[in-house]
Write a protein that holds these residues in place. Structure first.
Motif, PDB file in Angstrom:
ATOM      1  N   VAL A   1       0.849  -1.196   0.000  1.00  0.00           N
ATOM      2  CA  VAL A   1       0.000   0.000   0.000  1.00  0.00           C
ATOM      3  C   VAL A   1       0.880   1.241   0.000  1.00  0.00           C
ATOM      4  CG1 VAL A   1      -1.603   1.378   1.388  1.00  0.00           C
ATOM      5  CG2 VAL A   1      -1.992  -1.071   1.094  1.00  0.00           C
ATOM      6  N   PHE A   2       1.921   1.180   0.814  1.00  0.00           N
ATOM      7  CA  PHE A   2       2.810   2.331   0.919  1.00  0.00           C
ATOM      8  C   PHE A   2       3.460   2.664  -0.421  1.00  0.00           C
ATOM      9  CE2 PHE A   2       6.993   4.044   1.511  1.00  0.00           C
ATOM     10  CZ  PHE A   2       6.694   5.200   2.208  1.00  0.00           C
ATOM     11  N   ILE A   3       4.028   1.647  -1.073  1.00  0.00           N
ATOM     12  CA  ILE A   3       4.700   1.852  -2.371  1.00  0.00           C
ATOM     13  C   ILE A   3       3.703   2.335  -3.426  1.00  0.00           C
ATOM     14  CG2 ILE A   3       5.889   0.687  -4.285  1.00  0.00           C
ATOM     15  CD1 ILE A   3       7.722   0.807  -2.045  1.00  0.00           C
ATOM     16  N   LEU A   4       2.563   1.645  -3.533  1.00  0.00           N
ATOM     17  CA  LEU A   4       1.595   1.982  -4.577  1.00  0.00           C
ATOM     18  C   LEU A   4       1.026   3.388  -4.350  1.00  0.00           C
ATOM     19  CD1 LEU A   4      -0.253  -1.453  -4.896  1.00  0.00           C
ATOM     20  CD2 LEU A   4       1.419  -0.486  -6.481  1.00  0.00           C
ATOM     21  N   ALA A   5       0.707   3.718  -3.105  1.00  0.00           N
ATOM     22  CA  ALA A   5       0.150   5.046  -2.819  1.00  0.00           C
ATOM     23  C   ALA A   5       1.160   6.135  -3.168  1.00  0.00           C
ATOM     24  CB  ALA A   5      -0.265   5.146  -1.354  1.00  0.00           C
ATOM     25  N   ASN A   6       2.430   5.881  -2.874  1.00  0.00           N
ATOM     26  CA  ASN A   6       3.464   6.864  -3.200  1.00  0.00           C
ATOM     27  C   ASN A   6       3.554   7.118  -4.698  1.00  0.00           C
ATOM     28  OD1 ASN A   6       4.398   7.760  -0.823  1.00  0.00           O
ATOM     29  ND2 ASN A   6       6.382   6.726  -0.922  1.00  0.00           N
ATOM     30  N   PHE A   7       3.441   6.057  -5.484  1.00  0.00           N
ATOM     31  CA  PHE A   7       3.508   6.223  -6.935  1.00  0.00           C
ATOM     32  C   PHE A   7       2.225   6.865  -7.470  1.00  0.00           C
ATOM     33  CE2 PHE A   7       7.197   4.212  -9.051  1.00  0.00           C
ATOM     34  CZ  PHE A   7       7.870   3.752  -7.932  1.00  0.00           C
ATOM     35  N   MET A   8       1.069   6.500  -6.880  1.00  0.00           N
ATOM     36  CA  MET A   8      -0.213   7.036  -7.380  1.00  0.00           C
ATOM     37  C   MET A   8      -0.342   8.523  -7.086  1.00  0.00           C
ATOM     38  SD  MET A   8      -3.023   4.145  -6.367  1.00  0.00           S
ATOM     39  CE  MET A   8      -2.914   2.449  -6.919  1.00  0.00           C
ATOM     40  N   ARG A   9       0.207   8.951  -5.948  1.00  0.00           N
ATOM     41  CA  ARG A   9       0.008  10.322  -5.486  1.00  0.00           C
ATOM     42  C   ARG A   9       0.485  11.348  -6.499  1.00  0.00           C
ATOM     43  NH1 ARG A   9       2.231   9.793  -0.577  1.00  0.00           N
ATOM     44  NH2 ARG A   9       0.315   8.851   0.198  1.00  0.00           N
ATOM     45  N   VAL A  10       1.558  11.018  -7.226  1.00  0.00           N
ATOM     46  CA  VAL A  10       2.167  12.016  -8.110  1.00  0.00           C
ATOM     47  C   VAL A  10       1.573  12.005  -9.525  1.00  0.00           C
ATOM     48  CG1 VAL A  10       4.329  12.099  -6.840  1.00  0.00           C
ATOM     49  CG2 VAL A  10       4.036  10.405  -8.646  1.00  0.00           C
ATOM     50  N   LEU A  11       0.609  11.127  -9.785  1.00  0.00           N
ATOM     51  CA  LEU A  11       0.000  11.114 -11.123  1.00  0.00           C
ATOM     52  C   LEU A  11      -0.893  12.345 -11.295  1.00  0.00           C
ATOM     53  CD1 LEU A  11      -1.094   7.365 -11.409  1.00  0.00           C
ATOM     54  CD2 LEU A  11       0.939   8.432 -12.388  1.00  0.00           C
ATOM     55  N   PRO A  12      -0.951  12.905 -12.534  1.00  0.00           N
ATOM     56  CA  PRO A  12      -1.802  14.077 -12.745  1.00  0.00           C
ATOM     57  C   PRO A  12      -3.291  13.734 -12.585  1.00  0.00           C
ATOM     58  CG  PRO A  12      -0.906  13.288 -14.818  1.00  0.00           C
ATOM     59  CD  PRO A  12      -0.217  12.523 -13.732  1.00  0.00           C
ATOM     60  N   LYS A  13      -4.023  14.703 -12.050  1.00  0.00           N
ATOM     61  CA  LYS A  13      -5.452  14.518 -11.779  1.00  0.00           C
ATOM     62  C   LYS A  13      -6.244  14.230 -13.065  1.00  0.00           C
ATOM     63  CE  LYS A  13      -8.166  14.570  -8.223  1.00  0.00           C
ATOM     64  NZ  LYS A  13      -7.981  13.292  -7.550  1.00  0.00           N
ATOM     65  N   GLU A  14      -5.782  14.822 -14.173  1.00  0.00           N
ATOM     66  CA  GLU A  14      -6.539  14.707 -15.426  1.00  0.00           C
ATOM     67  C   GLU A  14      -6.652  13.255 -15.874  1.00  0.00           C
ATOM     68  OE1 GLU A  14      -3.569  16.921 -15.581  1.00  0.00           O
ATOM     69  OE2 GLU A  14      -4.977  18.159 -14.440  1.00  0.00           O
ATOM     70  N   LEU A  15      -5.695  12.443 -15.407  1.00  0.00           N
ATOM     71  CA  LEU A  15      -5.618  11.062 -15.868  1.00  0.00           C
ATOM     72  C   LEU A  15      -6.953  10.341 -15.732  1.00  0.00           C
ATOM     73  CD1 LEU A  15      -3.324   9.284 -16.973  1.00  0.00           C
ATOM     74  CD2 LEU A  15      -3.094   8.357 -14.685  1.00  0.00           C
ATOM     75  N   GLU A  16      -7.594  10.511 -14.566  1.00  0.00           N
ATOM     76  CA  GLU A  16      -8.828   9.760 -14.369  1.00  0.00           C
ATOM     77  C   GLU A  16     -10.062  10.633 -14.589  1.00  0.00           C
ATOM     78  OE1 GLU A  16      -6.767  10.015 -11.207  1.00  0.00           O
ATOM     79  OE2 GLU A  16      -8.272  10.004  -9.607  1.00  0.00           O
ATOM     80  N   GLU A  17      -9.887  11.963 -14.668  1.00  0.00           N
ATOM     81  CA  GLU A  17     -11.069  12.818 -14.723  1.00  0.00           C
ATOM     82  C   GLU A  17     -11.885  12.610 -15.993  1.00  0.00           C
ATOM     83  OE1 GLU A  17      -9.694  16.683 -13.597  1.00  0.00           O
ATOM     84  OE2 GLU A  17     -10.170  16.201 -11.501  1.00  0.00           O
ATOM     85  N   ALA A  18     -11.187  12.494 -17.130  1.00  0.00           N
ATOM     86  CA  ALA A  18     -11.892  12.284 -18.395  1.00  0.00           C
ATOM     87  C   ALA A  18     -12.726  11.008 -18.331  1.00  0.00           C
ATOM     88  CB  ALA A  18     -10.891  12.203 -19.547  1.00  0.00           C
ATOM     89  N   ALA A  19     -12.089   9.944 -17.786  1.00  0.00           N
ATOM     90  CA  ALA A  19     -12.792   8.662 -17.692  1.00  0.00           C
ATOM     91  C   ALA A  19     -13.992   8.787 -16.770  1.00  0.00           C
ATOM     92  CB  ALA A  19     -11.842   7.584 -17.190  1.00  0.00           C
ATOM     93  N   ARG A  20     -13.817   9.576 -15.686  1.00  0.00           N
ATOM     94  CA  ARG A  20     -14.907   9.715 -14.718  1.00  0.00           C
ATOM     95  C   ARG A  20     -16.084  10.449 -15.371  1.00  0.00           C
ATOM     96  NH1 ARG A  20     -12.038  11.165  -9.574  1.00  0.00           N
ATOM     97  NH2 ARG A  20     -11.599   8.954  -9.323  1.00  0.00           N
ATOM     98  N   LEU A  21     -15.764  11.478 -16.205  1.00  0.00           N
ATOM     99  CA  LEU A  21     -16.821  12.205 -16.902  1.00  0.00           C
ATOM    100  C   LEU A  21     -17.571  11.276 -17.850  1.00  0.00           C
ATOM    101  CD1 LEU A  21     -15.202  15.675 -17.654  1.00  0.00           C
ATOM    102  CD2 LEU A  21     -16.966  15.083 -15.965  1.00  0.00           C
ATOM    103  N   ASP A  22     -16.832  10.332 -18.432  1.00  0.00           N
ATOM    104  CA  ASP A  22     -17.483   9.352 -19.315  1.00  0.00           C
ATOM    105  C   ASP A  22     -18.311   8.344 -18.532  1.00  0.00           C
ATOM    106  OD1 ASP A  22     -16.465  10.512 -21.515  1.00  0.00           O
ATOM    107  OD2 ASP A  22     -14.812   9.097 -21.801  1.00  0.00           O
ATOM    108  N   GLY A  23     -18.317   8.470 -17.222  1.00  0.00           N
ATOM    109  CA  GLY A  23     -19.149   7.591 -16.418  1.00  0.00           C
ATOM    110  C   GLY A  23     -18.501   6.285 -16.036  1.00  0.00           C
ATOM    111  N   ALA A  24     -17.134   6.210 -16.152  1.00  0.00           N
ATOM    112  CA  ALA A  24     -16.462   4.961 -15.798  1.00  0.00           C
ATOM    113  C   ALA A  24     -16.518   4.756 -14.288  1.00  0.00           C
ATOM    114  CB  ALA A  24     -15.004   4.982 -16.257  1.00  0.00           C
ATOM    115  N   LYS A  25     -16.695   3.517 -13.878  1.00  0.00           N
ATOM    116  CA  LYS A  25     -16.719   3.182 -12.456  1.00  0.00           C
ATOM    117  C   LYS A  25     -15.310   3.323 -11.876  1.00  0.00           C
ATOM    118  CE  LYS A  25     -20.887   1.164 -11.363  1.00  0.00           C
ATOM    119  NZ  LYS A  25     -21.703   1.869 -12.360  1.00  0.00           N
TER     120      LYS A  25
END
Lengths: 295, 279
Positions: free
Chosen positions: B157-181
């Protein structure tokens, strides 16, 4: 929003659940059972509360108390010796590999770190052959430089140290890589500034490198300590706690008392005592480091 | 080569000697392990440094046909594979909300996970044994998978969270707007972009689980469910130990990890470095 909250919970639950069931529950049970009379052959519900009796017994002067205190001292010695050997060696090797842009540094790193891949049972079994008192390779090497044969695992004076040495052999590579990772985080500009001010060699190391490495060293020491108090394999495989109890360490002793002699309550009291000692040590180390930080 | 180079080399010489000596210290036991695989037990007790008088693969053949070695290997693979997959999936699921959502309470939860790293679970082995018995998880590969995963999840969890934290927000926002779970976002978008972290978690979990002897010793009694390290220790001590075979069995058991190490040495070292960031 409620949907999101639900899905957050659903995402966290499996991880938290596994840790809770297989780590926190056993530890909580250990703390509870330390105050009970309980045998491993019976369910938890059969445990009867007896207050501090288990603790009185393990700190008492009977053979139970003597064995426990011996195991605590062995574990403490093993842990301290391991840390005292592993950390300085790792710092030396880490500095040497990191500092000089040595040709072949990559090959060296690969060799140094290889020991981490070797399972502890292989390390223990190979070293049991290396330590062989009559024609063992270690005594052979010592004879080349004019040192007489050592008893290694067969004498109560040297057995624990021999176990420490095989632990050091296996762990140094891992901690060297940790130290190198810490060193790469120190900006080179700091060194250049210090050199401009005339700092050289030992002064540079003592006043710059070590303080800047403090967090890495602290983390390494805590990890090494938590690993060391759980030593089990070499003792179970080659010494069985002997000779004369000189390598009887806590994980081995707790298992013997708790499972083989089926005195679960006593074993739990021993675990809780070691756990407390560990918590106090780690807290003290962190508190000390924080005070140093503020200075 | 200029004078400066020569001076530099000479200054580095002591360092080189120290490192070369340690490399020798590392190499001697490994050398003994390897040559012993090809020796008879009598030779192993004799001259330990020497090469075998005749190189033979008998030890390997004996180890492989001993009891049910293929079965032990399968058990080890199944337990290791299961633990790696369970650790990865569960840890990714936990790391995602902790690192990507603005939660007021994410640090205490992370602290809870970190506490898992600090607790020496081996000290509670008697209780863990009884708990597993109560849950009917003794003599079970699934039981081992659960315990190993619980132990490895905090680090993962520690390693994965550290890597996820620095990803740009836009990465998932487009998918979320498309209604992805959220699940889909995590497994289809986030995880593929942090492959190095996934590799680090997988490698370290695999090494720790594959090499472990302690938990099988406590939980496994039925020969059918033994993993390789536990099985090898049962070759020792009954009557006369065939040490050549024991070393050959150890060598066989180290092969998968060794191959992985030689292929991925750099990633593995960087993985250790990433744990050093634990502050």
């Amino acid at each position: 929003m409620i949907g999101l909250r639900k899905s957050i919970f659903a995402m966290l639950a499996p991880g938290l659940g596994l840790i809770a069931v297989f780590i926190l529950v056993p530890i909580a049970l250990t703390v509870w059972l330390a105050f009970t009379k309980w045998s491993v052959q019976t369910p938890f519900s059969s445990a009867t509360f007896i207050g501090l009796d288990n603790f009185r017994e393990i700190f008492g002067s009977t053979s139970v108390g003597r064995d426990f205190k011996g195991a605590m001292i062995n574990t403490a010695l093993y842990s301290v010796l391991s840390i005292v050997l592993i950390l300085p060696l790792s710092v030396v090797f880490g500095m040497l590999i990191h500092q000089a842009e040595l040709k072949g540094a990559n090959l060296l790193r690969t060799i140094l770190f290889a020991t981490y891949m070797v399972p502890m049972i292989a390390v223990a079994l190979v070293f049991s052959k290396l330590y062989s008192p009559t024609e063992g390779p270690f005594n052979q090497i010592l004879s080349w430089v004019g040192i007489g044969p050592q008893p290694w695992l067969s004498s109560p004076d040297t057995a624990l140290v021999s176990i420490v040495l095989l632990n050091v052999w296996q762990q140094v590579g891992y901690f060297t890589i940790l130290i190198i990772a810490g060193l790469t985080q120190i900006p080179t500009s700091i060194y250049e500034a210090a050199r401009m001010d005339g700092a050289r060699g030992p002064a540079l190391f003592g006043y710059m490198t070590l303080p800047l490495l403090r967090r890495t060293l602290l983390f390494s020491a805590v990890i090494a300590l938590i690993n060391a108090v759980q030593v089990f394999e070499p003792v179970a495989l080659i010494t069985q706690g002997g000779p004369v109890g000189s390598t009887n360490v806590m994980t081995y002793h707790i298992r013997r008392v708790g499972i083989e002699r089926a005195q679960g309550g006593l074993g739990s009291a021993m675990s809780v005592t070691l756990l407390l000692a560990l918590v106090i040590t780690v807290t003290a180390v962190f508190a000390f480091a924080r005070r140093e930080d503020r200075r | 080569m200029t004078n400066l180079d020569v001076a530099q080399r000479i200054r580095q010489l002591p360092g080189w000697i120290v490192l070369a000596l340690w490399a020798l210290v590392v190499a001697v036991p490994l050398y003994i392990l390897i040559v012993s695989c090809f020796k008879t037990t009598a030779e192993i007790y004799g001259d330990k440094f020497g090469l075998p008088t005749n190189w033979t693969l008998d030890n390997f053949a004996n180890a492989w046909t001993q009891a049910q070695f293929a079965r032990y290997m399968w058990n080890s693979f199944a337990v290791t594979g299961g633990a790696v997959i369970l650790t990865l999936v569960v840890s990714a699921m936990a790391a995602f909300p902790l690192s990507r959502y603005q939660l007021g309470w994410s640090s205490p939860v992370l602290a809870f996970f970190l506490a898992g790293v600090m607790l020496p679970i081996r000290l509670a082995s008697v209780e863990l044994f009884t708990l597993m018995k109560t849950l009917d998880l003794l003599d079970s590969r699934l039981g081992l998978i659960f315990v190993y995963s619980a132990i490895r999840i905090p680090f993962a969890v520690f390693i994965l969270a550290n890597f996820m934290r620095v990803l740009p927000k836009e990465l998932e926002e487009a998918a979320r707007l498309d209604g992805a779970k959220e699940w889909r976002i995590l497994f289809r978008i986030i995880l593929p972009t942090i492959k190095p972290a996934v590799a680090i978690v997988a490698i370290f979990t695999a090494i720790a689980v594959w090499n472990d002897f302690f938990f099988p010793l406590i939980f496994i009694f039925d020969d059918d469910y033994k993993t390789v390290p536990l099985a090898i220790t049962t070759f020792i001590g009954q009557f006369r130990t065939d040490w050549g075979m024991v070393f050959a069995a150890l060598a066989i058991s180290m092969m998968p990890v060794l191959v992985m190490y030689l292929l991925l040495a750099r990633q593995i070292r960087e993985g250790v470095g990433a744990t050093g960031g634990l502050k």
